[in-house]
Write a protein that holds these residues in place. Structure first.
Motif, PDB file in Angstrom:
ATOM      1  N   GLU A  13      -0.383  -4.970  -6.128  1.00  0.00           N
ATOM      2  CA  GLU A  13      -1.684  -5.470  -5.685  1.00  0.00           C
ATOM      3  C   GLU A  13      -1.870  -6.931  -6.043  1.00  0.00           C
ATOM      4  O   GLU A  13      -2.431  -7.706  -5.254  1.00  0.00           O
ATOM      5  CB  GLU A  13      -2.807  -4.617  -6.271  1.00  0.00           C
ATOM      6  N   PHE A  16      -0.386  -9.032  -3.407  1.00  0.00           N
ATOM      7  CA  PHE A  16      -1.203  -9.048  -2.191  1.00  0.00           C
ATOM      8  C   PHE A  16      -2.474  -9.863  -2.384  1.00  0.00           C
ATOM      9  O   PHE A  16      -2.879 -10.601  -1.484  1.00  0.00           O
ATOM     10  CB  PHE A  16      -1.499  -7.624  -1.722  1.00  0.00           C
ATOM     11  N   LEU A  23      -3.953  -4.140  -0.940  1.00  0.00           N
ATOM     12  CA  LEU A  23      -3.422  -2.823  -0.575  1.00  0.00           C
ATOM     13  C   LEU A  23      -4.526  -1.776  -0.461  1.00  0.00           C
ATOM     14  O   LEU A  23      -4.266  -0.666  -0.008  1.00  0.00           O
ATOM     15  CB  LEU A  23      -2.369  -2.375  -1.591  1.00  0.00           C
ATOM     16  N   THR A  28      -3.591  -2.991   5.901  1.00  0.00           N
ATOM     17  CA  THR A  28      -2.579  -3.639   5.071  1.00  0.00           C
ATOM     18  C   THR A  28      -1.683  -2.592   4.423  1.00  0.00           C
ATOM     19  O   THR A  28      -0.450  -2.741   4.402  1.00  0.00           O
ATOM     20  CB  THR A  28      -3.240  -4.520   3.996  1.00  0.00           C
ATOM     21  N   ALA A  29      -2.282  -1.537   3.893  1.00  0.00           N
ATOM     22  CA  ALA A  29      -1.498  -0.468   3.264  1.00  0.00           C
ATOM     23  C   ALA A  29      -0.568   0.193   4.278  1.00  0.00           C
ATOM     24  O   ALA A  29       0.581   0.506   3.953  1.00  0.00           O
ATOM     25  CB  ALA A  29      -2.418   0.561   2.621  1.00  0.00           C
ATOM     26  N   TYR A  32       2.291  -2.157   4.934  1.00  0.00           N
ATOM     27  CA  TYR A  32       3.115  -2.166   3.725  1.00  0.00           C
ATOM     28  C   TYR A  32       4.034  -0.944   3.701  1.00  0.00           C
ATOM     29  O   TYR A  32       5.250  -1.062   3.486  1.00  0.00           O
ATOM     30  CB  TYR A  32       2.170  -2.179   2.527  1.00  0.00           C
ATOM     31  N   ARG A  33       3.466   0.228   3.975  1.00  0.00           N
ATOM     32  CA  ARG A  33       4.269   1.462   3.971  1.00  0.00           C
ATOM     33  C   ARG A  33       5.298   1.451   5.093  1.00  0.00           C
ATOM     34  O   ARG A  33       6.428   1.919   4.916  1.00  0.00           O
ATOM     35  CB  ARG A  33       3.360   2.676   4.068  1.00  0.00           C
ATOM     36  N   PRO A  71      -0.461   2.041  -3.043  1.00  0.00           N
ATOM     37  CA  PRO A  71      -1.861   2.029  -2.601  1.00  0.00           C
ATOM     38  C   PRO A  71      -2.655   3.251  -3.068  1.00  0.00           C
ATOM     39  O   PRO A  71      -3.870   3.175  -3.258  1.00  0.00           O
ATOM     40  CB  PRO A  71      -1.744   1.999  -1.067  1.00  0.00           C
TER      41      PRO A  71
END
Length: 74
Positions: A13, A16, A23, A28-29, A32-33, A71
Motif C-alpha cells: 500500500e 501505491f 489498493l 486499482t486492486a 493489481y491482481r 488488498p
C-alpha cells in the motif's frame, strides 16, 4: 492485528500511496491482481521450461500469492 500478511499489505500500500493511488480502491486492486496473475503465468512458464526449479517456483508462487492477497488485509 500485526501479522506478516498485514505488514506485507502495508508495504504494498505504501508503494501505491506514493503513486497517489490505493489498493483499497476496487479498480486499482483488480488491476493489481490481474498483473500478479500475469506474473504467475510467467513463473509457471519458467517452471514448465525448467528455467526455475520446483522449490524456487513454489517459493516465488507463495510470494506472489501473498502479494495478491494484500488488498484483503488493508
Amino acid at each position: 492485528m500485526d501479522t506478516p500478511q498485514r505488514r506485507l499489505a502495508e508495504t504494498a500500500e505504501a508503494f501505491f500511496l506514493a503513486a497517489e493511488t490505493s489498493l483499497t480502491d476496487e479498480a486499482t486492486a483488480a488491476a493489481y491482481r490481474t498483473t500478479l496473475t500475469l506474473v504467475q503465468l510467467m513463473l509457471d512458464g519458467s517452471r514448465a521450461q525448467d528455467l526455475v526449479g520446483e522449490a524456487e517456483h513454489q517459493h516465488l508462487t507463495g510470494m506472489v500469492n501473498g502479494l495478491r492477497d494484500a488488498p484483503d488485509h488493508l
